[in-house]
Scaffold this motif. Structure first.
Motif, PDB file in Angstrom:
ATOM      1  N   LEU A 158      -2.850   6.848   3.932  1.00 27.93           N
ATOM      2  CA  LEU A 158      -3.010   7.573   2.638  1.00 27.93           C
ATOM      3  C   LEU A 158      -3.726   8.551   2.533  1.00 27.93           C
ATOM      4  CD1 LEU A 158      -2.631   4.235   0.447  1.00 27.93           C
ATOM      5  CD2 LEU A 158      -0.801   5.952   0.760  1.00 27.93           C
ATOM      6  N   THR A 159      -4.610   8.514   3.079  1.00 27.36           N
ATOM      7  CA  THR A 159      -5.909   9.424   3.019  1.00 27.36           C
ATOM      8  C   THR A 159      -5.334  10.692   3.755  1.00 27.36           C
ATOM      9  OG1 THR A 159      -7.677   7.939   3.022  1.00 27.36           O
ATOM     10  CG2 THR A 159      -8.316  10.221   3.473  1.00 27.36           C
ATOM     11  N   ALA A 160      -4.962  10.604   4.773  1.00 28.75           N
ATOM     12  CA  ALA A 160      -4.347  11.875   5.902  1.00 28.75           C
ATOM     13  C   ALA A 160      -3.363  12.527   5.097  1.00 28.75           C
ATOM     14  CB  ALA A 160      -4.002  11.244   7.193  1.00 28.75           C
ATOM     15  N   ASP A 184       6.730   0.878  10.395  1.00 24.16           N
ATOM     16  CA  ASP A 184       5.788   1.999  11.095  1.00 24.16           C
ATOM     17  C   ASP A 184       4.687   1.208  11.436  1.00 24.16           C
ATOM     18  OD1 ASP A 184       8.165   3.499  11.545  1.00 24.16           O
ATOM     19  OD2 ASP A 184       7.358   5.110  10.355  1.00 24.16           O
ATOM     20  N   VAL A 185       4.046   0.938  10.296  1.00 25.11           N
ATOM     21  CA  VAL A 185       2.602   0.242  10.240  1.00 25.11           C
ATOM     22  C   VAL A 185       2.492  -1.029  11.286  1.00 25.11           C
ATOM     23  CG1 VAL A 185       0.825  -0.947   8.959  1.00 25.11           C
ATOM     24  CG2 VAL A 185       1.633   1.329   8.077  1.00 25.11           C
ATOM     25  N   THR A 244      -4.483  -3.868   9.128  1.00 19.99           N
ATOM     26  CA  THR A 244      -3.392  -3.373   8.480  1.00 19.99           C
ATOM     27  C   THR A 244      -4.073  -2.439   7.204  1.00 19.99           C
ATOM     28  OG1 THR A 244      -2.176  -5.190   9.150  1.00 19.99           O
ATOM     29  CG2 THR A 244      -1.413  -3.743   7.357  1.00 19.99           C
ATOM     30  N   ILE A 245      -4.909  -3.091   6.322  1.00 20.45           N
ATOM     31  CA  ILE A 245      -5.459  -2.467   5.145  1.00 20.45           C
ATOM     32  C   ILE A 245      -5.950  -1.003   5.715  1.00 20.45           C
ATOM     33  CG2 ILE A 245      -7.225  -2.526   3.391  1.00 20.45           C
ATOM     34  CD1 ILE A 245      -6.411  -5.390   3.123  1.00 20.45           C
ATOM     35  N   ASN A 246      -6.906  -1.096   6.757  1.00 21.17           N
ATOM     36  CA  ASN A 246      -7.563   0.363   7.181  1.00 21.17           C
ATOM     37  C   ASN A 246      -6.689   1.073   7.789  1.00 21.17           C
ATOM     38  OD1 ASN A 246     -10.234  -0.907   6.928  1.00 21.17           O
ATOM     39  ND2 ASN A 246     -10.373  -1.670   8.687  1.00 21.17           N
ATOM     40  N   TYR A 253       0.773  -1.193  -0.095  1.00 19.48           N
ATOM     41  CA  TYR A 253      -0.051  -0.130  -0.256  1.00 19.48           C
ATOM     42  C   TYR A 253       0.958   1.319  -0.028  1.00 19.48           C
ATOM     43  CZ  TYR A 253      -4.769  -1.747   0.524  1.00 19.48           C
ATOM     44  OH  TYR A 253      -6.067  -2.231   0.360  1.00 19.48           O
ATOM     45  N   LEU A 254       1.923   1.462   0.755  1.00 17.06           N
ATOM     46  CA  LEU A 254       2.732   2.603   0.997  1.00 17.06           C
ATOM     47  C   LEU A 254       4.116   2.737   0.334  1.00 17.06           C
ATOM     48  CD1 LEU A 254       2.228   2.405   4.850  1.00 17.06           C
ATOM     49  CD2 LEU A 254       0.625   3.688   3.171  1.00 17.06           C
TER      50      LEU A 254
END
Length: 152
Positions: free
Chosen positions: A70-72, A33-34, A62-64, A24-25
């Motif tokens: 990503l949104t922030a 960090d996640v 994890t997905i949430n 995702y990142l």
């Protein structure tokens, strides 16, 4: 949740959480960090994870968390993926690099299905999309990868 339980879960699922976060990142540091954040949330909360559902639960958390990040941060620019592929076997680096360059909606489905082994039904629940949407995204991702990599 008890520390011993979280440590067992960490030993068993930390690599999986890292791979999902990385898909995702696209940043090894942010993915680390996640992993830390997900397991700290477990330590600090009184959540109950049903036996046999740990993997699915951690995947969803994890997905949430990644989506929230990503949104922030409004991260939409491409970043260097050289660090991502360093830890991958040399013969697989081109494939991993190509997967990491896919748009997020395709990258997530490919990572969850091929790297983590989730079924279409499980992925549809995680991502809140239909099973046919999972299938279509996977088909489109494979088409893009085939063009990028040339051949099968």
């Amino acid at each position: 949740m008890e520390q011993e339980t979280v440590l067992v879960l960490f030993d068993r699922y930390a690599d999986m959480v890292y791979r999902i976060a990385l898909s995702y990142l696209r940043s090894p540091q942010e993915a680390e960090d996640v992993v830390q954040t997900v397991f700290l949330k477990l330590l600090e909360s009184s959540m109950i994870i049903y036996p046999g559902k740990e993997r699915a639960f951690l995947t969803k958390v994890t997905i949430n968390h990644c989506k929230n990040l990503l949104t922030a941060a409004k991260k939409h620019e491409a970043i260097s993926l050289d660090e991502v592929v360093l830890s991958v076997q040399p013969e697989n680096r081109d494939i991993v690099h190509a997967v990491m360059e896919l748009p997020e909606k395709y990258r997530a489905v490919v990572s969850l299905h091929y790297f983590e082994g989730y079924s279409f039904r499980e992925i549809s629940k995680f991502l809140h999309i239909s099973i046919s949407a999972v299938s279509m995204r996977l088909y489109r991702a494979k088409s893009i990868l085939k063009k990028q990599l040339g051949g099968d």
